[in-house]
Design a protein around this motif. Structure first.
Motif, mmCIF file in Angstrom:
data_model
loop_
_atom_site.group_PDB
_atom_site.id
_atom_site.type_symbol
_atom_site.label_atom_id
_atom_site.label_comp_id
_atom_site.label_asym_id
_atom_site.label_seq_id
_atom_site.Cartn_x
_atom_site.Cartn_y
_atom_site.Cartn_z
ATOM 1 N N GLN A 299 0.849 -1.356 -0.217
ATOM 2 C CA GLN A 299 -0.111 -0.021 -0.056
ATOM 3 C C GLN A 299 0.793 1.039 -0.157
ATOM 4 O O GLN A 299 1.795 1.332 0.555
ATOM 5 C CB GLN A 299 -0.859 0.066 1.162
ATOM 6 N N LYS A 300 0.178 2.249 -0.532
ATOM 7 C CA LYS A 300 1.162 3.581 -0.548
ATOM 8 C C LYS A 300 0.752 4.459 0.536
ATOM 9 O O LYS A 300 0.710 5.622 0.366
ATOM 10 C CB LYS A 300 0.568 4.290 -2.054
ATOM 11 N N THR A 301 0.243 3.911 1.809
ATOM 12 C CA THR A 301 0.037 4.770 2.735
ATOM 13 C C THR A 301 1.199 5.722 3.131
ATOM 14 O O THR A 301 1.158 6.869 3.440
ATOM 15 C CB THR A 301 -0.113 3.932 3.930
ATOM 16 N N LYS B 234 -3.972 17.133 11.276
ATOM 17 C CA LYS B 234 -3.110 16.369 12.018
ATOM 18 C C LYS B 234 -3.587 15.085 12.575
ATOM 19 O O LYS B 234 -3.146 14.020 12.367
ATOM 20 C CB LYS B 234 -2.117 17.126 13.162
ATOM 21 N N LYS B 235 -4.661 15.418 13.122
ATOM 22 C CA LYS B 235 -5.493 14.334 13.786
ATOM 23 C C LYS B 235 -5.940 13.242 12.678
ATOM 24 O O LYS B 235 -5.722 11.858 12.915
ATOM 25 C CB LYS B 235 -6.763 14.731 14.535
ATOM 26 N N PHE C 269 -5.474 8.311 9.857
ATOM 27 C CA PHE C 269 -5.392 7.414 8.550
ATOM 28 C C PHE C 269 -4.294 6.547 8.643
ATOM 29 O O PHE C 269 -4.144 5.299 8.211
ATOM 30 C CB PHE C 269 -4.961 8.529 7.430
ATOM 31 N N ALA C 270 -3.084 7.035 9.395
ATOM 32 C CA ALA C 270 -1.986 6.057 9.392
ATOM 33 C C ALA C 270 -2.170 4.973 10.326
ATOM 34 O O ALA C 270 -1.683 3.790 9.910
ATOM 35 C CB ALA C 270 -0.651 6.926 10.222
ATOM 36 N N GLU C 271 -3.136 5.151 11.271
ATOM 37 C CA GLU C 271 -3.282 4.061 12.384
ATOM 38 C C GLU C 271 -4.495 3.025 11.424
ATOM 39 O O GLU C 271 -4.043 1.630 11.443
ATOM 40 C CB GLU C 271 -4.230 4.249 13.235
ATOM 41 N N ASP D 285 -13.027 6.802 11.657
ATOM 42 C CA ASP D 285 -13.455 5.429 11.326
ATOM 43 C C ASP D 285 -13.468 5.164 9.790
ATOM 44 O O ASP D 285 -13.500 4.359 9.284
ATOM 45 C CB ASP D 285 -14.666 4.862 11.819
ATOM 46 N N HIS D 286 -13.543 6.385 9.162
ATOM 47 C CA HIS D 286 -13.633 6.172 7.509
ATOM 48 C C HIS D 286 -11.878 6.635 7.048
ATOM 49 O O HIS D 286 -11.822 8.089 7.200
ATOM 50 C CB HIS D 286 -14.607 7.105 6.856
#
Ligand code: ATP
Ligand code: MG
Lengths: 447, 256
Positions: free
Chosen positions: A6-8, A35-36, A41-43, A144-145
């Protein structure tokens, strides 16, 4: 599913640049939210088919593609080209965005009545951030999205629409999002905020339009706040290009006695996911979520609805119809949540699908979570084929096989098109349906 | 015009038509009578091109052409019309649009100019008077919510609009009150002409008081067991189908 490359990380490192660039902007209040969102998203990472909400939609192709940031090449779009393909209406106030950035030369706001605001979100964030503070990123869930989180972290432009108290806007507002992807895969994160104050009324049309054949990704979020006793009719017309990915959330928040309708019409795109969420957060609020999807080739279209009845005496109606041809796939999820206090809820959900090919596929399911005891909740889903008796009847009168088939598909889909209120939009979409149907041109005067 | 020779047809391996022979010439009106389940509708549907029935033997010539090889819409454009015993309801398809599209498909085939909406309306209004039908039905979906009588009259209207060369009426008289029956009969009689042929399938002798057939055939268990003039219908009324079958059995035993 295998864990894909994935390109995360791409998004995370790009965020550092965006952060530096936007730090000095007027909308300082947004920075901590961004930032939040990126941290979240990183999580979360990109969803996989192991996530219940994404069980039938594999976003692997989006996760694996390295999308560049879309450039501001608004000049590249000819007004003429746009006029014909986005089906612009001269007297509808409009904002046009090209690859996520406002294109003033293609826009035409004109004179709006009663202090109505129709402006570029980027411009408002810069000059008048207070206008956004109350609602922006307060409704669309980025916890959550993952895609909403991405949009929230990267949002730059989109439309800010404000309808003051008691104002009735006669002409629909048209928001046009054009993507030109000839220079490699690009991503844009359009973000719209629509606020209808108490007792106001307006119609908003969002058109997503792909020009050219390239791969691109539109990751859109629209927040709509419908004040007490206000009426909002919202249309989202997806005419994305053949190789496009589109993930979009329409997040509606409704106050007491308000009335909101949403119509999601999806025609284009390789992979499309529409999240349409409504929170009925005041007594006596009503919402109607309509939709139509025409799916062919190897297209995948996922409509994911979530209606939350938070207060008593609210009505919700969902009515989605789909026609699938070729190897097309469609997903429909209708989640209805009735909170403990939401007595006298009246919720109705209908999803009907017509399969024109043996290879087409539909996954449809209701999800009811009811915590109140005095509610009326009905749902029904059908997946059917062309009625052979009807086919024979039409053919026995001299109509050819394709003409008969076209007429029956038209009859099925037009029930969804008939629900579209603005006459011009309805006519355009009827034409789109004719263009889509086999021998559809013969049906031009079927109505 | 129509020549049916030794026609056998089955559905799901079950034989329903067991060797039907019938010749119908232009200008003639034939009536086919028979008890429930004898295969009357099967015959009509096979002639109209319904593919749920499999023709296992025999042939059908229509104006010298092999009818069984033609698609249902091709047959219709060539002038074959079947009034359905159970007309199909088609929600969402406007009746006026459907009728005009059908008429234009047929006109095009005949080398005539297609009618626009206004010309069509004039055309159809005259025909509606013939069957005493409310014009508002034109703006409804095909047969949707029509009463039984309206559906049957709708079939006659379609026949009157499309002006077929060969019309097959499958129990268009069943379930009608006497006034509606007279209207249906008027529609059929108006269509009668030297260059048309009509087959009236019926259960009851009653309609033959208003439509006088040139020939009457009795279909029992997938075969035509008796043929004759209009007096056969009266005999049938008196003796019933059981008598016919007996007679048939007797004929067979003499032949063997
Ligand atoms: N599609 C079908 N599938 C199975 N059986 C069928 C089908 N169509 C007809 N049949 C059977 O074939 C036989 C003849 O049916 P058909 O409808 O032709 O009779 P009919 O003479 O028209 O009767 P009625 O007077 O009731 O209209 C019946 O036994 C019927 O059940
Ligand atoms: Mg029958």
């Amino acid at each position: 599913m295998l864990q894909v490359a994935q390109k995360t990380d791409d998004y995370l490192s790009r965020f550092a640049q965006v952060e530096a660039r936007l730090a000095g902007d007027g909308a300082a209040f947004l920075l901590p939210i961004r930032k939040k969102a990126i941290e979240r998203f990183a999580e979360l990472g990109f969803p996989t088919t192991r996530d219940e909400d994404w069980r039938f939609t594999n976003v692997g192709p989006i996760a694996r593609t390295a999308f560049g940031a879309a450039t501001r090449d608004g000049e590249a779009v000819e007004a003429q080209q746009l006029a014909t393909s986005a089906l612009l209406q001269a007297d509808w106030p409009r904002l046009v965005f090209v690859n996520g950035h406002v294109a003033p030369q293609l826009s035409s706001v004109g004179k709006l009545p009663g202090g109505v605001r129709l402006e570029s979100l980027a411009a408002v964030a810069h000059a008048d951030p207070e206008a956004l503070q109350q609602h922006l990123a307060r409704h669309a869930d980025y916890q959550d999205h993952p895609f909403t989180a991405l949009n929230t972290a990267f949002m730059e432009d989109g439309a800010y629409v404000h309808i003051p108290k008691g104002v009735y806007l006669e002409q629909p507002i048209h928001l046009v999002f054009v993507s030109t992807a000839d220079a490699g895969p690009v991503v844009s994160h359009p973000r719209n905020l629509i606020v209808a104050e108490t007792g106001s009324q307006a119609t908003i049309i969002e058109t997503y339009l792909g020009l050219g054949d390239g791969v691109y990704f539109t990751n859109a979020v629209t927040e709509i706040i419908v004040g007490e006793n206000a009426v909002i009719d919202h249309y989202k017309v997806g005419r994305e290009a053949q190789q496009a990915y589109h993930v979009g959330t329409t997040q509606i928040h409704q106050d007491r006695s308000s009335n909101a309708s949403s119509h999601a019409v999806t025609i284009g795109g390789a992979l499309v996911r529409n999240d349409i969420n409504t929170v009925l957060d005041g007594e006596g609020a009503q919402c109607t979520l309509n939709g139509l999807y025409l799916v062919s080739g190897r297209q995948h279209v996922d409509n994911h609805l979530r209606v939350e009845h938070a207060k008593p005496h609210c009505d919700s109606r969902e009515f989605f119809k789909g026609v699938l041809d070729g190897h097309g796939k469609a997903v429909f999820t209708g989640r209805i949540i009735v909170r403990k206090d939401a007595q006298k809820t009246d919720a109705k959900q209908t999803n009907m699908n017509l399969l024109l090919s043996d290879h087409a596929q539909v996954d449809t399911k209701p999800q009811l979570e009811i915590f109140a005891n005095d509610v009326k909740c009905t749902h029904g889903a059908t997946i059917g084929q062309i009625d052979e008796n009807a086919m024979f009847y039409l053919r026995s009168r001299g109509l050819s096989e394709p003409a008969s088939r076209g007429l029956l598909v038209y009859a099925f889909a037009s029930e969804a098109i008939d629900r579209i209120q603005p006459q011009l939009l309805r006519a355009q979409l009827r034409q789109t349906l004719f263009d889509w149907l086999p021998e559809g041109h013969r049906l031009q005067d079927a109505r | 015009m129509l020549e049916i020779r030794n026609l056998h047809a089955s559905v799901e391996g079950h034989e329903i038509l067991k060797g039907v022979d019938l010749t119908v010439n232009a200008g003639e009106l034939h009536s086919i009578m028979g008890p429930n389940g004898s295969g009357k509708s099967t015959l009509a549907q096979v002639l109209a091109g319904r593919d749920t029935y499999e023709v296992t033997q025999g042939e059908v010539l229509y104006e010298g052409r092999n009818l069984l090889e033609m698609a249902p819409d091709e047959r219709a454009r060539a002038g074959v019309f079947m009034a359905f015993q159970y007309p199909v309801e088609i929600p969402g398809v406007n009746t006026a649009y459907f009728l005009r599209a059908a008429l234009n498909a047929i006109r095009k085939h005949r080398g005539l100019e297609e009618l626009d909406a206004a010309d069509f309306l004039d055309w159809v209004k005259d025909k509606m008077k013939l069957v005493d039908m409310d014009e508002r039905l034109l703006n409804r979906s095909i047969n949707e919510g029509f009463s039984g009588g309206e559906k049957k009259r709708g079939e006659i209207l379609q026949m009157a609009v499309l002006e077929p060369k060969l019309a097959i009426m499958d129990e268009t008289d069943s379930g009608l009150d006497i006034d509606a029956l007279k209207i249906v009969a008027k529609g059929v009689n108006t269509l009668r002409s030297a260059d048309r042929a009509i087959i009236v399938i019926t259960h009851y002798q009653r309609i033959l008081d208003y439509i006088v057939p040139d020939f009457v055939h009795v279909l029992v268990d997938g075969r035509i067991v008796r043929s004759g003039g209009k007096e056969l219908a009266i005999e049938l009324e008196e003796k019933g189908y059981a008598g016919m079958e007996q007679k048939n059995a007797a004929t067979e035993s003499i032949a063997s």
